[in-house]
Structures are given as structure tokens and as C-alpha cells.
Design an enzyme around this catalytic site. Structure first.
Site, PDB file in Angstrom:
ATOM      1  CG  ASP A 198      32.292  20.268  51.071  1.00  0.00           C
ATOM      2  OD1 ASP A 198      32.686  21.320  50.519  1.00  0.00           O
ATOM      3  OD2 ASP A 198      31.464  19.518  50.532  1.00  0.00           O
ATOM      4  CD  GLU A 235      33.872  15.296  38.499  1.00  0.00           C
ATOM      5  OE1 GLU A 235      32.988  15.991  37.939  1.00  0.00           O
ATOM      6  OE2 GLU A 235      34.831  15.792  39.119  1.00  0.00           O
TER       7      GLU A 235
HETATM    8  C1  NOJ Z   1      35.796  18.103  42.393  1.00  0.00           C
HETATM    9  C2  NOJ Z   1      35.552  17.239  43.561  1.00  0.00           C
HETATM   10  O1  NOJ Z   1      34.390  17.693  44.216  1.00  0.00           O
HETATM   11  C3  NOJ Z   1      36.725  17.276  44.491  1.00  0.00           C
HETATM   12  O2  NOJ Z   1      36.506  16.393  45.564  1.00  0.00           O
HETATM   13  C4  NOJ Z   1      37.971  16.890  43.776  1.00  0.00           C
HETATM   14  O3  NOJ Z   1      39.066  17.057  44.631  1.00  0.00           O
HETATM   15  C5  NOJ Z   1      38.169  17.708  42.523  1.00  0.00           C
HETATM   16  N1  NOJ Z   1      36.993  17.729  41.717  1.00  0.00           N
HETATM   17  C6  NOJ Z   1      39.302  17.166  41.675  1.00  0.00           C
HETATM   18  O4  NOJ Z   1      39.032  15.865  41.278  1.00  0.00           O
END
Ligand code: NOJ
Ligand code: NOJ
Length: 521
Positions: free
Chosen positions: A237, A488
Site C-alpha cells: 500500500d 512528516e
Molecule cells: C512513509 C510513507 O508512509 C510513504 O507513503 C512515503 O512514501 C515515505 N514515507 C516517504 O515519504
């Protein structure tokens, strides 16, 4: 880009003063948090938005090579997920993050292809395309180019070489997202450079081939062939954790194939146009499996033990339903009952789950549950990734998810108000959303009724959608760092930023939400 610098410098000063007057921890103490206030947000929110949009673009471009100040050593055209090289190491190019945020740059380019910004962006977009072409042909742990299996590889080193560590692979949303971004660029480019279609380099982008031979000889075609061939096979996912079939992935695959079919037709590649259209119609049927009647919302992954409530549902709706270039019937668009209900239930979960979201003014938990107000949103209820590792107590709200909720609400408001004779029919399915949206108003929505511009309720819904969108962005404002930096995540208890700093996707999602807000103004 030079033109941006003075702006951004000013913005820093303004924001600095701002961020100090309302530290993130204040929200934890129940002070200075505007999200529970029913009156319109103050002017300070408006001015923050103006500055933060510029800061977000500046900081997004800092992560794009060549020229980005955080990516001096990355290959031209690479878009790194974050400059953080340890704790956590996000100094890679994820196909998904890069395609999504480059898609935002394409939108900015398309705004005015003759602007100075557009000429800066155009050269970055060309570099992106060139590097992706190279990456497509790079053998990697997911496979090779010859049978296209290598296109499912989720991330590459910043210099474009393969990442060989163990990982959740393949991820089948990447080729679809990249094709969407490249096709959008092609359309935008073509409006100002009509000769592209027959120029020499058009062949690198899309080239008809009439035998079912592999591999394809052009970039977009390779991605489209991958999607058409592999969409019904399981993969990881968008959060790179579970293997299966996923709403977000299927939604972006559907958009890629629909637009790809149009593109193939424009190039006279009738075999491909039919093949993509055929697969797109299978995908449309297949998507209905993601509606769970018993739960009353969509689920992100089929046959999963999770609730299925997921920010990926919001992202799937946003990325599969373009706000411009609408050539196909929308599927699960932001204004659909299914998306709005899924948003409502995700919001209710996250309000109760994260201490920073709890309302100091609510007298009972029930009262809090039945409203729709700005909330810090994480990826999904069961998340235990805290930005650095696993925390058994649970995850945190994410900036990109919180901004995406705002974008869903703004786009719904714009949809309702866009045509002079538009109406809102409240269905039994959609009723809980509108009840929650209007919980603070004396107007009571009724299932089965259609409201139009002569009804007060119709106008209240639009106004409340826009205000609720603002409340979500105000959560971003409260938790953004001094100077406007967005990482993030933000801590569920203290509200301070966590996880990879300067996440490219956090900036892109904020920019898209602000654009959606402006589009409906
Ligand atoms: C974790 C995230 O869950 C994912 O969607 C993303 O691509 C990577 N970090 C890099 O940002
Ligand atoms: C044959 C078609 O002609 C071609 O263009 C199409 O894309 C492939 N089938 C599918 O692999």
C-alpha cells in the site's frame, strides 16, 4: 527562483513572530487553539496562509535537484522525500512522493506557462522526466524493464541507482502516479508549444507500437502498460506496510488508464487506447468492492483486519479526480457521500485518539463525536509508526493528511457553488456527514430532500465546508515550526513536529489545499 527569495525572507520574519506567540504546546494546554472556535478564523490565519504558501514552495524546491539547497549531491531531476539522512533516513527518491509533488509543480507551471516561475519549473520538469526514464530502465530488486516488473520498485537512491535493502515491494501506485504527472505536463506544455506532438522528443514520452511486443519504447507508455498489465496483482500500500489491493492504488491506476486511453488515441495508437479503456472499465467495477455497507464507509485495503478508515481514501479521491482536465465521469470524487462519510468517521476516530485534538469545551465525549471540526489527522487508526520507529502506544497526526482533509472540504464547497443552478441532494447515506457539518447550526438537513440556491441550508453547507477546511489548515498553522517548516508528523500529545523534517510531500499537500481554497473563493 531568484524572484522568490525576497518574499520568502519577509515571510520568515512575519512567521517567526507568529510562531512564538502561539507555541505548539499551547494547544495541548487548551490555550490559543482556534480549532474549536465557531467564529470565523481571524485575519492572522489569512496572512499566515499567504506566507506559508510561499514558504512551502521554497522549501519544496529546496528538495529538488538540480539547484535545491538540500540536494547538492543528488542526480538532476531527483525529488528527495526529505533532507533527513538519519533518524529517519528519507534521503531517497520515492516514485510516489516524487510523482505527487512534481504533479504540484506541473499545476504551478500550467497556471501561466510564460511566467518566469514556469520557465524555472519547465527545466526541472524536463530533468524529472529524463531521470524517470533512466530509473524505469534500471534493474532493481522488484525486477527489470524487459517485462516491466522493475517499474513497481518504490524507491531509488538520490543518485538514481537502485536501493537494494529489504523493503515493502512492489508498490503499484508509482507508475500510475508518474504517468499522471507526465501526462499533465505534456498537456500543459502542449498548450504553449503545439509542436511537441510531432517533434523528435515527443517519442520519448509516448510512442505508438502496434505489436504486443515488450518492452514499450517510451516513458508514459511503459507506465501505462505496467498498470494495464499488473493492476489486479497485489502489492504494498501507499504506506508501504501491507500487501493486498488498495483503494488509493486502484484509484490512481484508474485515472492513469483513462487519461492514457485519451492520450493513445491522440497519438493514433488505437490498440492501446482500446486496451487501456477496457482495463479502466474493469477497474471501475472493481472499485465498488471498497465500499463496506456494514461499516458505512470505504476501506483502504480489501480483506484487511484494520477498520479501513485511512487517509489513503482521501488521497485516492484527490489524486484520481483532477480539478482541471475532467474528461471522464468522476469516481468517488471529494463531494461523494462515500468520501465525505469516510472523512467524517476518520476525523471522529482521530479526535478521540489524539490528546491534542480533544476539545476543552466539550462537556461529553458524545458531543465531541458528532461534530465535524478541524482535527489533526494521521494515516489510519491502527498506525504505530511514530516518525522514527514503532511506538506501541500509537502514531501521530500527519501534516499531509490534515491538509488533504482541508482540500476535500474546499473542493466539495467549490463543486456545490460552481454552477448557478447546482443543487445538493441529501441521501440517507450522506446524512450523517451533513448532520455533523451543521451540528452547530439551527438548520437540520433532511434525507431525501434537494436543496438549491434559494435554500438557506444550501448556503450554510457551502459556508461551513469552507470554514471547516480553514479549521483543518489552522491545525497545520498551530503545529508548523517557527519559519514555516513542516515535517512528516506532529506529536499527538505535545503537538511538536516529529519524523522526517521538511517532508517534500507535506509542502505539496499544503500548496494543493491552498490552491483548492482559492479556486472556490
Ligand atoms: C512513509 C510513507 O508512509 C510513504 O507513503 C512515503 O512514501 C515515505 N514515507 C516517504 O515519504
Ligand atoms: C497491443 C496494442 O496494440 C498495444 O498498443 C497495446 O498497448 C498492447 N496490446 C498491450 O500490451
Amino acid at each position: 527562483m531568484a524572484l522568490l527569495i525576497p518574499f520568502v525572507f519577509l515571510a520568515y520574519i512575519v512567521l517567526y513572530a507568529f510562531a512564538f506567540s502561539i507555541p505548539p504546546a499551547a494547544s495541548w494546554l487548551g490555550v490559543g487553539h482556534a480549532q474549536h472556535v465557531q467564529e470565523p478564523l481571524q485575519d492572522s490565519f489569512e496572512s499566515w496562509l499567504v506566507e506559508e504558501e510561499k514558504i512551502a514552495l521554497d522549501k519544496l524546491l529546496a528538495n529538488v535537484a538540480p539547484g535545491g539547497r538540500n540536494v547538492q549531491d543528488a542526480a538532476p531531476g531527483s525529488v528527495i522525500a526529505s533532507p533527513s539522512r538519519e533518524h529517519p533516513n528519507y534521503f531517497y527518491q520515492w516514485v510516489r512522493d516524487a510523482a505527487i509533488t512534481t504533479g504540484t509543480l506541473v499545476d504551478l507551471y500550467a497556471d501561466d506557462t510564460s511566467s518566469p516561475l514556469a520557465s524555472e519549473l519547465s527545466s526541472l520538469l524536463d530533468d524529472y522526466a529524463e531521470l524517470q526514464d533512466k530509473i524505469q530502465h534500471t534493474s532493481n530488486p522488484s525486477g527489470t524493464f524487459s517485462d516491466l516488473s522493475g517499474l513497481g520498485e518504490p524507491k531509488f537512491e538520490a543518485d538514481g541507482t537502485p536501493f537494494v535493502g529489504s523493503w515493502g515491494r512492489p508498490q503499484r501506485d508509482g507508475p500510475a502516479l508518474r504517468a499522471i504527472t507526465l501526462m499533465a505536463y505534456l498537456r500543459a506544455y502542449n498548450t504553449s508549444h503545439p509542436s511537441l506532438w510531432d517533434s523528435d522528443n515527443a517519442d520519448d514520452w509516448f510512442q505508438p507500437f502496434y505489436e504486443a511486443s515488450m518492452p514499450p519504447n517510451s516513458m508514459i507508455k511503459a507506465d501505462l502498460e505496467y498498470v494495464a498489465q499488473y493492476w489486479n496483482q497485489s502489492g504494498f500500500d501507499l504506506w508501504e506496510e501491507v500487501q493486498g489491493l488498495h483503494f488509493f492504488t486502484v484509484m490512481v491506476q484508474l485515472r492513469a488508464l483513462r487519461e492514457g486511453s485519451d492520450l493513445a488515441l491522440a497519438f493514433g495508437d488505437h490498440g492501446a487506447a482500446d486496451w487501456y479503456a477496457q482495463q479502466a472499465s474493469h477497474l471501475t467495477d472493481f472499485l465498488h468492492n471498497f465500499w463496506d455497507e456494514a461499516k458505512g464507509h470505504l476501506v483502504e485495503t480489501l480483506h484487511s483486519s484494520r477498520t479501513g478508515l485511512d487517509c489513503g481514501l482521501l488521497l485516492g479521491s484527490l489524486h484520481a479526480n483532477p480539478s482541471s482536465y475532467v474528461s471522464h465521469e468522476a469516481i468517488y470524487p471529494p463531494h461523494s457521500d462515500e468520501i465525505l462519510l469516510s472523512l467524517l468517521y476518520l476525523v471522529q476516530d482521530q479526535r478521540a485518539r489524539f490528546p491534542i485534538n480533544s476539545s476543552p469545551s466539550a462537556t461529553s465525549p458524545d458531543e465531541d463525536a458528532e461534530i465535524l471540526q478541524g482535527t489533526g489527522l494521521g494515516r489510519y487508526p491502527e498506525d504505530v509508526y511514530d516518525g522514527y520507529g514503532t511506538d506501541a502506544r500509537g502514531g501521530n497526526p500527519w501534516f499531509l493528511c490534515t491538509s488533504s482533509a482541508a482540500e476535500i472540504l474546499y473542493r466539495t464547497a467549490t463543486h456545490l457553488s460552481s454552477s448557478s443552478n447546482s443543487t445538493l441532494t441529501i441521501t440517507p447515506r450522506g446524512l450523517p456527514f451533513y448532520e455533523a457539518l451543521l451540528s452547530s447550526s439551527s438548520l437540520v438537513p433532511e434525507a431525501g430532500k434537494t436543496y438549491g440556491s434559494s435554500d438557506a441550508l444550501f448556503h450554510s453547507v457551502i459556508e461551513r465546508l469552507r470554514d471547516a477546511g480553514d479549521e483543518f489548515l489552522d491545525v497545520v498553522r498551530v503545529h508548523a515550526e517557527a519559519g514555516g517548516a513542516l515535517s512528516e508528523q506532529f506529536d499527538r500529545v505535545t503537538g511538536f513536529e516529529r519524523g522526517a523534517r521538511d517532508l517534500t510531500w507535506s509542502y505539496g499537500a499544503l500548496i494543493q489545499a491552498v490552491r483548492a481554497r482559492r479556486a472556490g473563493a
